[in-house]
Write a protein that holds these residues in place. Structure first.
Motif, PDB file in Angstrom:
ATOM      1  N   THR A   1      -1.563  -6.237   2.773  1.00  0.00           N
ATOM      2  CA  THR A   1      -2.325  -5.837   3.956  1.00  0.00           C
ATOM      3  C   THR A   1      -1.319  -5.468   5.038  1.00  0.00           C
ATOM      4  OG1 THR A   1      -4.128  -7.355   3.404  1.00  0.00           O
ATOM      5  CG2 THR A   1      -4.056  -6.515   5.652  1.00  0.00           C
TER       6      THR A   1
ATOM      7  N   LYS B   1      -0.181  -2.789   8.605  1.00  0.00           N
ATOM      8  CA  LYS B   1      -0.639  -2.035   9.770  1.00  0.00           C
ATOM      9  C   LYS B   1       0.036  -0.672   9.777  1.00  0.00           C
ATOM     10  CE  LYS B   1      -1.844  -5.655  13.114  1.00  0.00           C
ATOM     11  NZ  LYS B   1      -1.524  -6.221  14.441  1.00  0.00           N
TER      12      LYS B   1
ATOM     13  N   ARG C   1      -5.396  -0.909   9.961  1.00  0.00           N
ATOM     14  CA  ARG C   1      -4.969  -1.669   8.793  1.00  0.00           C
ATOM     15  C   ARG C   1      -5.201  -0.877   7.518  1.00  0.00           C
ATOM     16  NH1 ARG C   1      -5.771  -8.121   9.495  1.00  0.00           N
ATOM     17  NH2 ARG C   1      -5.141  -8.269  11.675  1.00  0.00           N
TER      18      ARG C   1
ATOM     19  N   THR D   1      -4.664  -1.289   3.006  1.00  0.00           N
ATOM     20  CA  THR D   1      -4.439  -2.177   1.866  1.00  0.00           C
ATOM     21  C   THR D   1      -3.674  -1.392   0.809  1.00  0.00           C
ATOM     22  OG1 THR D   1      -6.531  -3.292   2.328  1.00  0.00           O
ATOM     23  CG2 THR D   1      -5.537  -3.673   0.165  1.00  0.00           C
TER      24      THR D   1
ATOM     25  N   ASP E   1      -8.841  -3.106   5.779  1.00  0.00           N
ATOM     26  CA  ASP E   1      -8.420  -4.386   5.202  1.00  0.00           C
ATOM     27  C   ASP E   1      -9.415  -4.774   4.111  1.00  0.00           C
ATOM     28  OD1 ASP E   1      -7.551  -6.865   4.545  1.00  0.00           O
ATOM     29  OD2 ASP E   1      -7.749  -7.751   6.535  1.00  0.00           O
ATOM     30  N   HIS E   2      -9.060  -4.499   2.868  1.00  0.00           N
ATOM     31  CA  HIS E   2      -9.963  -4.754   1.748  1.00  0.00           C
ATOM     32  C   HIS E   2      -9.307  -5.649   0.695  1.00  0.00           C
ATOM     33  CE1 HIS E   2     -12.700  -1.763   3.329  1.00  0.00           C
ATOM     34  NE2 HIS E   2     -11.753  -0.843   3.316  1.00  0.00           N
ATOM     35  N   ALA E   3      -8.350  -6.467   1.103  1.00  0.00           N
ATOM     36  CA  ALA E   3      -7.611  -7.288   0.135  1.00  0.00           C
ATOM     37  C   ALA E   3      -8.527  -8.164  -0.729  1.00  0.00           C
ATOM     38  CB  ALA E   3      -6.574  -8.142   0.861  1.00  0.00           C
TER      39      ALA E   3
ATOM     40  N   ASP F   1       0.160 -10.545   3.334  1.00  0.00           N
ATOM     41  CA  ASP F   1      -0.326 -10.044   4.625  1.00  0.00           C
ATOM     42  C   ASP F   1       0.874  -9.852   5.557  1.00  0.00           C
ATOM     43  OD1 ASP F   1      -1.565  -9.418   6.964  1.00  0.00           O
ATOM     44  OD2 ASP F   1      -2.969 -11.105   6.939  1.00  0.00           O
TER      45      ASP F   1
ATOM     46  N   THR G   1       0.627  -8.274   8.485  1.00  0.00           N
ATOM     47  CA  THR G   1       0.145  -8.021   9.851  1.00  0.00           C
ATOM     48  C   THR G   1       0.467  -9.166  10.788  1.00  0.00           C
ATOM     49  OG1 THR G   1      -2.035  -8.961   9.339  1.00  0.00           O
ATOM     50  CG2 THR G   1      -1.736  -6.600   8.972  1.00  0.00           C
TER      51      THR G   1
END
Length: 635
Positions: A546, A548, A554, A556, A602-604, A626, A628
Motif C-alpha cells: 500500500t 502513496k 493511495r 495498491t 487502498d485495496h490490500a 504498508d 504510507t
C-alpha cells in the motif's frame, strides 16, 4: 421509507469531524466495495462541507449532507447500512447495479411509494444468472432505472436472490428512497437530473409516459393483489418466454384461435426426430437463430409445428431435469428453469405461437391426458405441477434429444469450471537437488543429479541405500544406529567438519534422514494446471504494497506474481473488474522480466482475499506492506 404525506424533518444537525469523515468513508467502502475513489470523493469530498442530522419521528436513522444536499442515508443509525441517495446516484449513475423496469408506467407506482415487484422488471432473455456477474443475493443494494434514461430514480435492497427470482413473481426490491418521496421533496429546489423526470413518473429522454419501450409493443396489464398496484407488464416479444405461464400476463389480448389437441397420429417415438427436422429446417432456410425470448421477425413455424416442439421440450425436461425431488413446480419455474433449456439449439420456443396460446392451458391438457398432476397454488394462485406419471405411454416412448440449449450450456459451464478450478489449484512443495558429495549415494539407487526429490523420496532413497550397501544396523530394528561407509559419510559430513576432527562412524537412525536432507540443495516447485516452475530455496512471499502517489492518493501494488505462475495481465483485469477502478501492469524497477500490478486506491484486504480464494495462494505466502506510515510496515 419517506412517504410524502408524512414529510421529513431533521434534528441535531452538525458538521462532521475529520475522524467521523474517515469512519464514514470506511463504512461506505465496506458496503459498496466496487465504489471507486473518484466516486467516494464525489460523495464525501475531503474539503467539503459535510454534516449529519438525525431523522425526526416517525423515521429512524441518519442523513449525511454535502452542503445542503443529502448524499447518504444511514438506515438504522449504526453505520453498517449506508445507502446513497438519488442525488448521489445522479452524480455517479454507475455507482450501483440496476434493475430496469419493463414500462415507464411502473415508475408511477414507485414515485407513489410502492416497492418494485418482479413482474415489472426486465429479465434477461435467459433469466437472471445464478452465479457470477449479474447474479444477486438477498440484501444487495440496487437502484432502479428506466431504459433510455441514464439516471436512476430509486434505490433499495433486494428481498430475494437470483435463484428465487426465477419464479417470476414476488417483491424484488424494497425501496429505501426514491425520486418524488419526502426526502427528495425536502431538498432545496427539488432538483431533477433531466427532462425525463416528470411529476408523476420517469420516462426515456425525449419520450412520454404512453410511449412503449424500445422493442416492446405490448400494453401494460394491471393485476389484482400486486404490491401497491405495481403493474405487471404484459410480455413484448423480448420477454415472451420469460413471462409465459404467469397468470396476470395471460389477460393480454391475443390473436383468436381455438385450442386444439395435437394430432392423434403423431407418435411419441417420432416426435424428437420431427423436432430435429424443424430445428435443422430453420437453419437451412437461413432463418436467424433465435434464443429464448429473443424478438425477431415472424416465426416460420405453424401452430402444429410449435405444438410438436413444445411437447418435445416438455418431455425432454421431464425425462432429464424434472425429478420427483424438484416437485412441486410453479408453471413459471417449470418453464424458465426446465422447458426452455430443453429446446434444441437454434430454435425459438414460444407458447403463444402454439395452438394452446397459454402455458396453463398446455399443462391442463397434459393433465387431462394423464401425464401430469396439476393444481392451483393457494398462495400464488398460479398453476403448479405436483406429479409426473412416468409410466405414461408418451413419456416412455419419447426418444431423448442428443443436444439441447441446457446440455450445451451445462457442457460449456463444466468446461469453464474445470479450467477455472485448474487455475485455482496450485501445488507448492519443497523439493531437493542432489549435492555433488551425495552422488555416490544417489547413483547406486538409480538417482540423477538433474532430478528433483521430495522429503519422502529422499528418505526412501537413503534408507534403501543403507540396506543395499548392507551397512551395520540397517536391517536390525533393535539397533538404533547405522554404521557409515565412506560414501554416506562424505554425503553427511564432507566440508562440514573442521580439519583434525574425527569423523563419526555411526549415526542414529532418527537423525539420518534429516541430516541427509539438510545436505541437499533446497528448491521449491510450483505447479498450476499443466504448467510448473522450479525455483531455488523457499518460495518468495507474494508482496502486496500500500503506497502513496502524487500526494495523498493511495495505490495498491502486487509484486511477485510470476513466481506463482500467475499472469499479471489477467490479475490486473480481474482486480479492475472487482474494484471497479483502474489497474495496470508495470515493470518492477531493477528487476528484469518481473512485473507488478498497480491498482488505484487502498485495496490490500480485497487483493489478499482474491489471491487466496481465486488464485490458491496460501495465506502464509502473502506479505502485506504498508508504506504510507513512513517506513514499510509488514502486516
Amino acid at each position: 421509507m419517506f412517504p410524502v404525506k408524512k414529510g421529513v424533518s431533521y434534528s441535531g444537525k452538525h458538521k462532521l469531524s475529520g475522524s467521523d469523515r474517515k469512519k464514514l468513508r470506511k463504512g461506505l467502502e465496506r458496503k459498496l466495495p466496487k465504489c471507486t475513489d473518484e466516486q467516494l470523493d464525489e460523495m464525501l469530498p475531503s474539503k467539503g462541507d459535510l454534516s449529519m442530522a438525525k431523522l425526526g419521528a416517525p423515521h429512524k436513522g441518519i442523513v449525511y449532507f454535502n452542503g445542503e444536499m443529502p448524499v447518504l442515508i444511514d438506515v438504522n443509525g449504526k453505520g453498517d447500512f449506508l445507502i446513497p441517495t438519488v442525488f448521489s446516484l445522479w452524480s455517479s449513475p454507475n455507482l450501483l447495479p440496476a434493475f430496469e423496469v419493463k414500462h415507464c408506467q411502473v415508475t408511477r407506482f414507485i414515485v407513489g411509494g410502492a416497492d418494485l415487484m418482479l413482474p415489472g422488471v426486465r429479465v434477461p432473455k435467459d433469466g437472471f444468472p445464478l452465479e457470477g456477474e449479474g447474479s444477486f443475493s438477498q440484501g444487495d443494494v440496487y437502484c432502479v432505472m428506466v431504459p433510455g434514461n441514464p439516471m436512476p430514480l430509486a434505490v433499495g435492497t433486494t428481498l430475494m436472490d437470483s435463484t428465487t427470482a426465477a419464479g417470476g413473481k414476488g417483491k424484488l426490491l424494497q425501496l429505501v428512497h426514491s425520486y418524488g418521496d419526502a426526502l427528495w421533496a425536502a431538498a432545496e429546489g427539488k432538483p431533477t437530473p433531466n427532462a425525463g423526470f416528470l411529476p408523476d413518473g420517469v420516462v426515456p429522454l425525449g419520450g412520454s409516459m404512453d410511449d412503449p419501450m424500445e422493442d416492446e409493443g405490448a400494453d401494460v396489464a394491471f393485476s389484482e393483489g400486486d404490491e401497491a398496484g405495481v403493474p405487471a407488464p404484459s410480455p413484448g416479444p423480448m420477454c415472451a418466454e420469460a413471462s409465459a405461464g404467469v397468470d396476470h400476463w395471460e389477460d393480454v389480448p391475443t390473436a383468436p384461435s381455438d385450442a386444439t389437441q395435437q394430432d392423434a397420429d403423431l407418435s411419441a417415438s417420432k416426435l424428437a426426430d420431427g423436432v430435429a427436422e424443424l430445428a435443422m429446417g430453420e437453419v437451412a432456410d437461413g432463418a436467424e437463430a433465435d434464443t429464448a425470448g429473443a424478438s425477431g421477425g415472424e416465426s416460420k413455424m405453424s401452430p402444429k409445428e410449435m405444438d410438436a416442439l413444445l411437447e418435445a421440450c416438455m418431455l425432454q425436461a421431464l425425462r432429464t431435469t424434472v425429478t420427483d425431488k424438484t416437485l412441486p413446480l410453479l408453471q413459471g419455474q417449470l418453464w424458465n428453469a426446465h422447458v426452455l433449456l430443453a429446446r434444441p439449439p437454434n430454435t425459438k420456443l414460444d407458447v403463444r405461437l402454439s395452438s394452446y396460446k397459454k402455458l396453463q392451458k398446455f399443462l391442463e391438457v397434459n393433465s387431462k391426458d394423464g401425464l401430469l398432476d396439476v393444481k392451483i397454488d393457494k398462495k400464488s394462485k398460479e398453476l403448479q405441477v405436483v406429479g409426473v406419471h412416468r409410466d405414461h405411454a408418451r413419456y416412455c416412448a419419447f426418444q431423448l434429444m442428443s443436444a439441447t440449449v441446457g446440455s450445451e450450456s451445462a457442457a460449456a459451464d463444466a468446461a469453464a469450471m474445470e479450467k477455472e478450478k485448474a487455475q485455482k489449484d496450485v501445488l507448492i512443495i519443497d523439493v531437493f537437488k542432489p549435492a555433488h558429495d551425495s552422488m555416490p549415494v544417489f547413483e547406486p539407487m538409480g538417482g540423477s543429479k538433474s532430478n528433483l526429490y521430495t522429503h519422502e523420496e529422499l528418505a526412501n532413497l537413503v534408507n534403501g541405500y543403507t540396506i543395499k550397501a548392507k551397512l551395520g544396523g540397517a536391517e536390525d530394528e533393535s539397533c538404533p544406529h547405522i554404521t557409515l561407509d565412506p560414501a554416506l559419510s562424505d554425503a553427511l559430513y564432507k566440508g562440514l567438519l573442521k580439519k583434525g576432527t574425527e569423523w563419526p562412524t555411526t549415526i542414529l537412525k532418527a537423525d539420518l534422514v534429516p541430516a541427509f536432507t539438510k545436505r541437499q540443495a533446497a528448491h521449491h516447485l510450483v505447479r498450476r494446471g499443466k504448467d510448473q516452475l522450479v525455483g531455488k530455496g523457499a518460495p518468495t512471499p507474494l508482496e502486496v504494497y500500500t503506497d502513496k502517489r502524487q500526494g495523498s492518493k493511495r495505490i495498491t501494488r502486487v509484486v511477485g506474481l510470476e513466481g506463482y505462475l500467475l499472469s499479471p495481465d489477467k490479475v490486473a483485469g480481474d482486480l479492475q473488474r472487482a474494484f471497479n477502478g483502474s489497474a495496470s501492469v508495470q515493470d518492477v524497477p531493477g528487476k528484469q522480466k518481473l512485473h507488478e500490478v498497480v491498482i488505484q486506491g487502498d485495496h490490500a484486504p480485497g487483493v489478499a482475499k482474491y489471491l487466496t480464494e481465486e488464485c490458491g495462494i496460501p495465506i502464509k505466502l502473502l506479505k502485506k506492506i504498508d508504506t504510507t506510515c513512513g517506513k514499510g510496515k509488514d502486516k
